[in-house]
Design a protein around this motif. Sequence first.
Motif, PDB file in Angstrom:
ATOM      1  N   PRO A 104       0.795  -1.231   0.000  1.00 16.17           N
ATOM      2  CA  PRO A 104       0.000   0.000   0.000  1.00 16.17           C
ATOM      3  C   PRO A 104       0.829   1.283   0.000  1.00 16.17           C
ATOM      4  O   PRO A 104       0.354   2.306  -0.484  1.00 16.17           O
ATOM      5  CB  PRO A 104      -0.844  -0.114   1.267  1.00 16.17           C
ATOM      6  N   LYS A 105       2.059   1.237   0.488  1.00 17.16           N
ATOM      7  CA  LYS A 105       2.903   2.441   0.481  1.00 17.16           C
ATOM      8  C   LYS A 105       3.145   2.923  -0.943  1.00 17.16           C
ATOM      9  O   LYS A 105       3.253   4.117  -1.191  1.00 17.16           O
ATOM     10  CB  LYS A 105       4.246   2.185   1.168  1.00 17.16           C
ATOM     11  N   LYS A 106       3.233   1.992  -1.900  1.00 21.40           N
ATOM     12  CA  LYS A 106       3.452   2.390  -3.293  1.00 21.40           C
ATOM     13  C   LYS A 106       2.262   3.191  -3.820  1.00 21.40           C
ATOM     14  O   LYS A 106       2.433   4.115  -4.608  1.00 21.40           O
ATOM     15  CB  LYS A 106       3.733   1.170  -4.168  1.00 21.40           C
ATOM     16  N   ILE A 107       1.070   2.834  -3.373  1.00 16.86           N
ATOM     17  CA  ILE A 107      -0.119   3.605  -3.747  1.00 16.86           C
ATOM     18  C   ILE A 107       0.000   5.018  -3.179  1.00 16.86           C
ATOM     19  O   ILE A 107      -0.276   5.999  -3.867  1.00 16.86           O
ATOM     20  CB  ILE A 107      -1.417   2.917  -3.236  1.00 16.86           C
ATOM     21  N   ASP A 108       0.435   5.125  -1.916  1.00 13.39           N
ATOM     22  CA  ASP A 108       0.607   6.442  -1.299  1.00 13.39           C
ATOM     23  C   ASP A 108       1.614   7.286  -2.069  1.00 13.39           C
ATOM     24  O   ASP A 108       1.374   8.463  -2.339  1.00 13.39           O
ATOM     25  CB  ASP A 108       1.070   6.303   0.156  1.00 13.39           C
ATOM     26  N   TYR A 109       2.766   6.707  -2.418  1.00 15.71           N
ATOM     27  CA  TYR A 109       3.790   7.440  -3.154  1.00 15.71           C
ATOM     28  C   TYR A 109       3.243   7.914  -4.492  1.00 15.71           C
ATOM     29  O   TYR A 109       3.410   9.066  -4.876  1.00 15.71           O
ATOM     30  CB  TYR A 109       5.031   6.575  -3.402  1.00 15.71           C
ATOM     31  N   TRP A 110       2.610   7.000  -5.205  1.00  9.18           N
ATOM     32  CA  TRP A 110       2.063   7.291  -6.540  1.00  9.18           C
ATOM     33  C   TRP A 110       1.019   8.393  -6.457  1.00  9.18           C
ATOM     34  O   TRP A 110       1.042   9.344  -7.242  1.00  9.18           O
ATOM     35  CB  TRP A 110       1.489   5.987  -7.097  1.00  9.18           C
ATOM     36  N   GLN A 111       0.109   8.298  -5.505  1.00 10.17           N
ATOM     37  CA  GLN A 111      -0.938   9.315  -5.374  1.00 10.17           C
ATOM     38  C   GLN A 111      -0.361  10.653  -4.937  1.00 10.17           C
ATOM     39  O   GLN A 111      -0.842  11.700  -5.369  1.00 10.17           O
ATOM     40  CB  GLN A 111      -2.020   8.850  -4.405  1.00 10.17           C
ATOM     41  N   SER A 112       0.675  10.653  -4.114  1.00  6.72           N
ATOM     42  CA  SER A 112       1.273  11.909  -3.664  1.00  6.72           C
ATOM     43  C   SER A 112       1.935  12.655  -4.809  1.00  6.72           C
ATOM     44  O   SER A 112       2.183  13.855  -4.712  1.00  6.72           O
ATOM     45  CB  SER A 112       2.286  11.650  -2.543  1.00  6.72           C
ATOM     46  N   GLN A 113       2.210  11.953  -5.907  1.00  3.44           N
ATOM     47  CA  GLN A 113       2.855  12.571  -7.072  1.00  3.44           C
ATOM     48  C   GLN A 113       1.875  12.844  -8.210  1.00  3.44           C
ATOM     49  O   GLN A 113       2.284  13.182  -9.313  1.00  3.44           O
ATOM     50  CB  GLN A 113       3.976  11.665  -7.578  1.00  3.44           C
ATOM     51  N   GLY A 114       0.595  12.665  -7.968  1.00 11.97           N
ATOM     52  CA  GLY A 114      -0.399  12.982  -8.990  1.00 11.97           C
ATOM     53  C   GLY A 114      -0.957  11.793  -9.756  1.00 11.97           C
ATOM     54  O   GLY A 114      -1.658  11.973 -10.741  1.00 11.97           O
ATOM     55  N   SER A 115      -0.627  10.579  -9.356  1.00 13.56           N
ATOM     56  CA  SER A 115      -1.197   9.358  -9.953  1.00 13.56           C
ATOM     57  C   SER A 115      -0.958   9.266 -11.458  1.00 13.56           C
ATOM     58  O   SER A 115      -1.873   9.040 -12.247  1.00 13.56           O
ATOM     59  CB  SER A 115      -2.699   9.274  -9.654  1.00 13.56           C
ATOM     60  N   LYS A 116       0.283   9.398 -11.866  1.00  9.42           N
ATOM     61  CA  LYS A 116       0.640   9.375 -13.285  1.00  9.42           C
ATOM     62  C   LYS A 116       0.289   8.036 -13.920  1.00  9.42           C
ATOM     63  O   LYS A 116       0.602   6.979 -13.379  1.00  9.42           O
ATOM     64  CB  LYS A 116       2.134   9.642 -13.426  1.00  9.42           C
ATOM     65  N   LYS A 117      -0.375   8.114 -15.095  1.00 10.94           N
ATOM     66  CA  LYS A 117      -0.741   6.926 -15.866  1.00 10.94           C
ATOM     67  C   LYS A 117      -0.291   7.127 -17.308  1.00 10.94           C
ATOM     68  O   LYS A 117      -0.531   8.176 -17.880  1.00 10.94           O
ATOM     69  CB  LYS A 117      -2.262   6.700 -15.812  1.00 10.94           C
ATOM     70  N   ILE A 118       0.331   6.104 -17.873  1.00  9.10           N
ATOM     71  CA  ILE A 118       0.855   6.166 -19.234  1.00  9.10           C
ATOM     72  C   ILE A 118       0.245   5.012 -20.026  1.00  9.10           C
ATOM     73  O   ILE A 118       0.145   3.896 -19.521  1.00  9.10           O
ATOM     74  CB  ILE A 118       2.393   6.010 -19.249  1.00  9.10           C
ATOM     75  N   VAL A 119      -0.132   5.276 -21.287  1.00  9.06           N
ATOM     76  CA  VAL A 119      -0.673   4.228 -22.154  1.00  9.06           C
ATOM     77  C   VAL A 119       0.303   4.024 -23.316  1.00  9.06           C
ATOM     78  O   VAL A 119       0.671   4.973 -23.999  1.00  9.06           O
ATOM     79  CB  VAL A 119      -2.082   4.601 -22.674  1.00  9.06           C
ATOM     80  N   LEU A 120       0.705   2.769 -23.491  1.00  9.29           N
ATOM     81  CA  LEU A 120       1.703   2.413 -24.493  1.00  9.29           C
ATOM     82  C   LEU A 120       1.153   1.374 -25.468  1.00  9.29           C
ATOM     83  O   LEU A 120       0.128   0.761 -25.205  1.00  9.29           O
ATOM     84  CB  LEU A 120       2.950   1.840 -23.793  1.00  9.29           C
ATOM     85  N   LYS A 121       1.883   1.161 -26.571  1.00  9.17           N
ATOM     86  CA  LYS A 121       1.469   0.208 -27.608  1.00  9.17           C
ATOM     87  C   LYS A 121       2.276  -1.081 -27.535  1.00  9.17           C
ATOM     88  O   LYS A 121       3.495  -1.049 -27.388  1.00  9.17           O
ATOM     89  CB  LYS A 121       1.704   0.798 -28.995  1.00  9.17           C
ATOM     90  N   ALA A 122       1.575  -2.202 -27.708  1.00  9.33           N
ATOM     91  CA  ALA A 122       2.212  -3.503 -27.912  1.00  9.33           C
ATOM     92  C   ALA A 122       1.719  -4.050 -29.246  1.00  9.33           C
ATOM     93  O   ALA A 122       0.599  -3.749 -29.679  1.00  9.33           O
ATOM     94  CB  ALA A 122       1.849  -4.466 -26.790  1.00  9.33           C
ATOM     95  N   ALA A 123       2.528  -4.865 -29.879  1.00  8.94           N
ATOM     96  CA  ALA A 123       2.184  -5.389 -31.202  1.00  8.94           C
ATOM     97  C   ALA A 123       1.034  -6.383 -31.147  1.00  8.94           C
ATOM     98  O   ALA A 123       0.149  -6.376 -32.011  1.00  8.94           O
ATOM     99  CB  ALA A 123       3.404  -6.037 -31.842  1.00  8.94           C
ATOM    100  N   ASP A 124       1.025  -7.257 -30.115  1.00  4.87           N
ATOM    101  CA  ASP A 124       0.034  -8.329 -30.061  1.00  4.87           C
ATOM    102  C   ASP A 124      -0.031  -8.924 -28.660  1.00  4.87           C
ATOM    103  O   ASP A 124       0.684  -8.487 -27.750  1.00  4.87           O
ATOM    104  CB  ASP A 124       0.355  -9.399 -31.104  1.00  4.87           C
ATOM    105  N   SER A 125      -0.852  -9.956 -28.498  1.00  3.39           N
ATOM    106  CA  SER A 125      -1.020 -10.582 -27.182  1.00  3.39           C
ATOM    107  C   SER A 125       0.246 -11.313 -26.730  1.00  3.39           C
ATOM    108  O   SER A 125       0.528 -11.378 -25.532  1.00  3.39           O
ATOM    109  CB  SER A 125      -2.224 -11.526 -27.175  1.00  3.39           C
TER     110      SER A 125
END
Length: 181
Positions: A104-125
């Motif tokens: 849960p500490k990782k959630i706290d760290y992530w949220q304290s920094q603005g909850s950054k989310k990145i969407v990337l591309k993969a070729a296939d499954s």
Amino acid sequence: MKGNQYLFSDFNIGLVTGLGVGLAISLYYGLKRSGFSGSSSRGLLDNLKRMIVESKNDLKEVISEEYKMVMVVNTKLKMEKGKVASQCCHAAVGVFIKSLLKEPKKIDYWQSQGSKKIVLKAADSAQLEKLQILATEKGLSTTLIRDAGLTQIDPGSKTILGIGPDAASLINQVVGDLKLY
């Protein structure tokens, strides 16, 4: 049982006593380790303040690194934007819950920094599966979303891999060569 009788049951008294003794022992050994001799109450207060400042500094060092969450899209499926958004939401919720239960500490760290989310591309499954294995080997929380097949794509299709939230440097070791979606 009446209201106050349960509050002071043997179990609760034992629990409170145990917590109090544990706190006292922790405080004693923490102060002893920090050099407190026990000669004055002023020394006790000074050492407590120093311990609090040190613990805050430790926390700053831990979260000085950027934290993020990543969703990797299976582009072979050619999902419409709304479908991708929906699947990314499933992935984000999935890894959030796993991380919350695991670290849960990782959630706290992530949220304290603005909850950054990145969407990337993969070729296939197949690429999603390889990335999931690599991320899991590095100790990252992951979830691989499979579609129910009710709208655009076949049931069981692997749509999105969610990773994190965790240290960006660690996640980048897994997905650093992928392009933004």
